[in-house]
Design a protein around this motif. Structure first.
Motif, PDB file in Angstrom:
ATOM      1  N   TYR A  62      50.163  39.230  33.429  1.00  0.00           N
ATOM      2  CA  TYR A  62      49.047  38.366  33.803  1.00  0.00           C
ATOM      3  C   TYR A  62      49.508  37.328  34.822  1.00  0.00           C
ATOM      4  O   TYR A  62      50.691  36.968  34.867  1.00  0.00           O
ATOM      5  N   LYS A  67      44.471  39.602  34.759  1.00  0.00           N
ATOM      6  CA  LYS A  67      45.487  40.641  34.610  1.00  0.00           C
ATOM      7  C   LYS A  67      45.989  41.073  35.985  1.00  0.00           C
ATOM      8  O   LYS A  67      45.213  41.252  36.918  1.00  0.00           O
ATOM      9  N   ASP A  91      41.353  36.553  28.492  1.00  0.00           N
ATOM     10  CA  ASP A  91      41.538  37.308  29.729  1.00  0.00           C
ATOM     11  C   ASP A  91      40.220  37.331  30.485  1.00  0.00           C
ATOM     12  O   ASP A  91      39.224  36.731  30.048  1.00  0.00           O
TER      13      ASP A  91
END
Length: 260
Positions: free
Chosen positions: A78, A100, A33
């Motif tokens: 996401y 995200k 991420d």
């Protein structure tokens, strides 16, 4: 002749299949991420062959792909990412960063009031939009009030016994400034508490209960005097408790209003 043609076509098919198979490669990679943390259970799809796999607990994946195949990476919450597999295999080891999606604050639905305080008090307690939004985004709450502290007799006289004189404190007591400050602060707090209720309850709520529009603030103040616990609930920001205690003062207020 026909059998020869069939054999020829079969050979061509085999050659094409071998050629295609030879161009496929095992594409591996890691998905993280935007805080550089590995993402597990990301769906990896080869859009050309519909082959699917998922990342493991370390965010790693492995999938078969040919040159120019599109790999798509999908995970709930996401942004979706796509990558092309290059012909020379330069990107056989991929590092994918997934951003995200911003989380939307759930819409606050305002329920219509029935005019029955015993029913509506619980419903109204759930429609404070400002506090819900404030809690959701984590805004800090103000601590205390920026007020000058009024002089107290004990705080002024006791230091004199040990030889310390608070000149300003003595002046405030003698001139009556401390008394005026306390009176003003009590008035300010009362108006603030009345406004707190008015801002959270629609005027129709009180009107349907029998309180005239121009006397709503008067009724709230009346309930504070008759039932001091009402203000305790205001200080605790408990609207349901405030309205439940106001129910007990409403018949008495309406009775006095009719006599007037």
């Amino acid at each position: 002749m026909k059998s020869l043609f069939t054999a020829f076509m079969l050979m061509i098919t085999l050659l094409v299949s071998v050629n295609i198979y030879s161009q496929q490669a095992t594409i591996t990679g890691t998905i993280r991420d935007d805080n550089n943390r590995e993402l597990a259970n990301v769906m990896v799809v080869n859009m050309a062959t519909d082959q699917k796999t998922a990342t493991n607990s370390d965010g790693m994946f492995s999938v078969q792909a040919s040159a120019n195949d599109e790999l798509r990476f999908v995970k709930k919450g996401y942004e979706r990412i796509s990558r092309r597999v290059l012909a020379n295999g330069i990107n056989s080891q991929l590092v994918i960063v997934m951003a995200k999606l911003p989380e939307e604050i759930e819409e606050v639905k305002v329920q219509p009031l029935t005019g029955d305080l015993s029913k509506d008090s619980r419903a109204v307690a759930r429609i404070n939009k400002a506090e819900i939004v404030q809690d959701a985004v984590g805004l800090p709450q103000p601590v205390g009030k920026m007020r000058e502290r009024p002089a107290e007799v004990k705080h002024v006289l006791l230091p004199i016994l040990v030889g310390q004189l608070d000149v300003q404190g003595v002046y405030d007591l003698i001139s009556g400034k401390a008394r005026r400050q306390k009176r003003q602060y009590r008035y300010d707090d009362l108006q603030e508490h009345i406004l707190w209720v008015r801002n959270r309850v629609d005027d129709d709520y009180f009107i349907k209960a029998g309180v005239p529009l121009e006397r709503i603030s008067e009724f709230i103040e009346f309930s504070f005097l008759v039932k001091p616990h009402v203000r305790t609930y205001v200080k605790a920001r408990n609207l349901s408790g405030v309205l439940l205690r106001m129910e007990e003062t409403l018949p008495l207020y309406i009775e006095r209003l009719q006599k007037k």
